[in-house]
Design a protein around this motif. Structure first.
Motif, PDB file in Angstrom:
ATOM      1  N   UNK A 205      -5.253 -13.341  -4.970  1.00 23.99           N
ATOM      2  CA  UNK A 205      -4.221 -14.040  -5.581  1.00 23.99           C
ATOM      3  C   UNK A 205      -3.977 -15.273  -4.441  1.00 23.99           C
ATOM      4  N   UNK A 206      -4.129 -14.978  -3.368  1.00 21.03           N
ATOM      5  CA  UNK A 206      -4.100 -16.059  -2.243  1.00 21.03           C
ATOM      6  C   UNK A 206      -4.848 -17.264  -2.662  1.00 21.03           C
ATOM      7  N   UNK A 207      -6.022 -16.756  -2.797  1.00 20.84           N
ATOM      8  CA  UNK A 207      -7.067 -18.094  -3.071  1.00 20.84           C
ATOM      9  C   UNK A 207      -6.702 -18.794  -4.439  1.00 20.84           C
ATOM     10  N   UNK A 208      -6.222 -18.199  -5.465  1.00 22.10           N
ATOM     11  CA  UNK A 208      -5.923 -18.872  -6.658  1.00 22.10           C
ATOM     12  C   UNK A 208      -4.633 -19.457  -6.306  1.00 22.10           C
ATOM     13  N   UNK A 209      -3.552 -18.968  -5.652  1.00 17.31           N
ATOM     14  CA  UNK A 209      -2.115 -20.054  -5.532  1.00 17.31           C
ATOM     15  C   UNK A 209      -2.695 -21.144  -4.495  1.00 17.31           C
ATOM     16  N   UNK A 210      -3.264 -21.029  -3.460  1.00 20.75           N
ATOM     17  CA  UNK A 210      -3.591 -21.945  -2.425  1.00 20.75           C
ATOM     18  C   UNK A 210      -4.540 -22.950  -3.245  1.00 20.75           C
ATOM     19  N   UNK A 211      -5.372 -22.677  -4.167  1.00 22.33           N
ATOM     20  CA  UNK A 211      -6.351 -23.683  -5.002  1.00 22.33           C
ATOM     21  C   UNK A 211      -5.528 -24.452  -5.776  1.00 22.33           C
TER      22      UNK A 211
ATOM     23  N   UNK B 226      -2.094 -24.971  -5.819  1.00 21.70           N
ATOM     24  CA  UNK B 226      -1.215 -25.718  -5.277  1.00 21.70           C
ATOM     25  C   UNK B 226      -1.699 -26.977  -4.209  1.00 21.70           C
ATOM     26  N   UNK B 227      -2.735 -26.817  -3.384  1.00 17.61           N
ATOM     27  CA  UNK B 227      -3.291 -27.837  -2.910  1.00 17.61           C
ATOM     28  C   UNK B 227      -4.191 -28.883  -3.704  1.00 17.61           C
TER      29      UNK B 227
ATOM     30  N   UNK C 255      -8.774 -25.790 -11.327  1.00 12.03           N
ATOM     31  CA  UNK C 255      -8.538 -26.360 -12.337  1.00 12.03           C
ATOM     32  C   UNK C 255      -7.088 -26.460 -12.869  1.00 12.03           C
ATOM     33  N   UNK C 256      -6.422 -25.287 -12.680  1.00 15.94           N
ATOM     34  CA  UNK C 256      -4.980 -25.292 -13.123  1.00 15.94           C
ATOM     35  C   UNK C 256      -4.169 -26.450 -12.282  1.00 15.94           C
ATOM     36  N   UNK C 257      -4.440 -26.662 -11.052  1.00 13.84           N
ATOM     37  CA  UNK C 257      -4.058 -27.820 -10.058  1.00 13.84           C
ATOM     38  C   UNK C 257      -4.132 -29.119 -10.768  1.00 13.84           C
ATOM     39  N   UNK C 258      -5.534 -29.308 -11.243  1.00 11.38           N
ATOM     40  CA  UNK C 258      -5.927 -30.599 -11.942  1.00 11.38           C
ATOM     41  C   UNK C 258      -4.874 -30.962 -13.093  1.00 11.38           C
TER      42      UNK C 258
ATOM     43  N   UNK D 163       2.392 -34.689   2.208  1.00 10.99           N
ATOM     44  CA  UNK D 163       2.490 -33.142   2.172  1.00 10.99           C
ATOM     45  C   UNK D 163       1.321 -32.520   1.740  1.00 10.99           C
ATOM     46  N   UNK D 164       0.466 -32.972   0.903  1.00 10.83           N
ATOM     47  CA  UNK D 164      -1.170 -32.306   0.674  1.00 10.83           C
ATOM     48  C   UNK D 164      -1.765 -32.662   2.023  1.00 10.83           C
ATOM     49  N   UNK D 165      -1.596 -33.543   2.809  1.00 10.62           N
ATOM     50  CA  UNK D 165      -2.757 -33.870   3.758  1.00 10.62           C
ATOM     51  C   UNK D 165      -2.249 -32.748   4.876  1.00 10.62           C
ATOM     52  N   UNK D 166      -0.892 -32.433   5.113  1.00 14.38           N
ATOM     53  CA  UNK D 166      -0.385 -31.380   5.970  1.00 14.38           C
ATOM     54  C   UNK D 166      -0.801 -30.090   5.684  1.00 14.38           C
ATOM     55  N   UNK D 167      -0.884 -29.684   4.385  1.00 10.37           N
ATOM     56  CA  UNK D 167      -1.296 -28.211   3.853  1.00 10.37           C
ATOM     57  C   UNK D 167      -2.914 -28.317   4.219  1.00 10.37           C
ATOM     58  N   UNK D 168      -3.721 -29.351   4.025  1.00  9.75           N
ATOM     59  CA  UNK D 168      -5.166 -29.393   4.322  1.00  9.75           C
ATOM     60  C   UNK D 168      -5.467 -29.161   5.801  1.00  9.75           C
ATOM     61  N   UNK D 169      -4.464 -29.800   6.575  1.00  5.38           N
ATOM     62  CA  UNK D 169      -4.790 -30.017   8.166  1.00  5.38           C
ATOM     63  C   UNK D 169      -4.293 -28.506   8.494  1.00  5.38           C
ATOM     64  N   UNK D 170      -3.313 -27.933   7.889  1.00  4.79           N
ATOM     65  CA  UNK D 170      -2.713 -26.395   8.459  1.00  4.79           C
ATOM     66  C   UNK D 170      -3.936 -25.503   8.187  1.00  4.79           C
TER      67      UNK D 170
END
Length: 191
Positions: free
Chosen positions: A1-7, A9-10, A140-143, A169-176
């Motif tokens: 579920x984590x992979x789906x949610x992170x994918x 959102x990011x 795909x859902x994020x797109x 915000x997205x850059x901060x998530x990727x960096x984290x």
């Protein structure tokens, strides 16, 4: 579920202001037929991100876990920097009208996604989480979360969206994610 949610959102955040979102605005304004455009975006994204997810899964077989951890961590940090660089759309990506609304959208989106931030993110996320299906469905859902409103609402939302803030915000998530990967957050996945 984590992979789906992170994918999800990011990619939804990374797609705001991306060239494929700009392409969605252009196609919506040009054709004024949202449902074939949305269908074209969905099919193009599934195919493109399916290939990207498969590549990410394959990369996990090529590298030792420690090497892969460094590659992924640095890739996520590079994505954080890349997302802060504004995208521009190529004129030839929106000039495919002879293929109809669906065909034009399918071809243009598939080509626009090649080597794009969200495709590279899909490769990295699939390698990070080793969850091909969850990552591809999530990206795909994020797109779709980012592009469907662009098609349906067009210019009405484009001017009101704080694109720069969303990119930060997205850059901060990727960096984290990158820093956490470098510090060993992916050890439960074997790297």
């Amino acid at each position: 579920m984590e992979a789906f949610l992170v994918s999800t959102g990011v990619v939804a955040l990374a797609e705001i202001g991306d060239k494929t979102q700009l392409l969605a605005f252009i196609l919506a304004a040009k054709f004024r037929r949202p449902w074939p455009i949305i269908a074209g975006i969905l099919v193009a994204t599934l195919v493109n991100h399916g290939f990207a997810g498969a590549l990410g899964a394959w990369l996990t077989t090529l590298f030792e876990p420690q090497t892969l951890r460094w590659i992924l961590g640095l890739s996520f940090i590079a994505m954080a920097v890349w997302i802060l660089i504004p995208d521009k759309i190529d004129a030839d990506e929106s000039s495919l009208a002879r293929y109809g609304v669906f065909g034009t959208t399918l071809i243009a989106f598939f080509l626009a996604e090649m080597g794009d931030k969200t495709q590279i993110a899909t490769v990295a996320l699939a390698a990070q989480y080793q969850a091909f299906f969850s990552v591809v469905v999530g990206t795909t859902l994020g797109m779709m979360i980012a592009n469907v409103p662009a098609v349906l609402l067009g210019d009405r939302i484009a001017e009101k969206l704080p694109v720069r803030l969303v990119h930060v915000i997205a850059a901060c998530i990727f960096a984290t994610i990158g820093i956490m990967t470098l510090l060993g957050a992916g050890e439960r996945f074997g790297f």
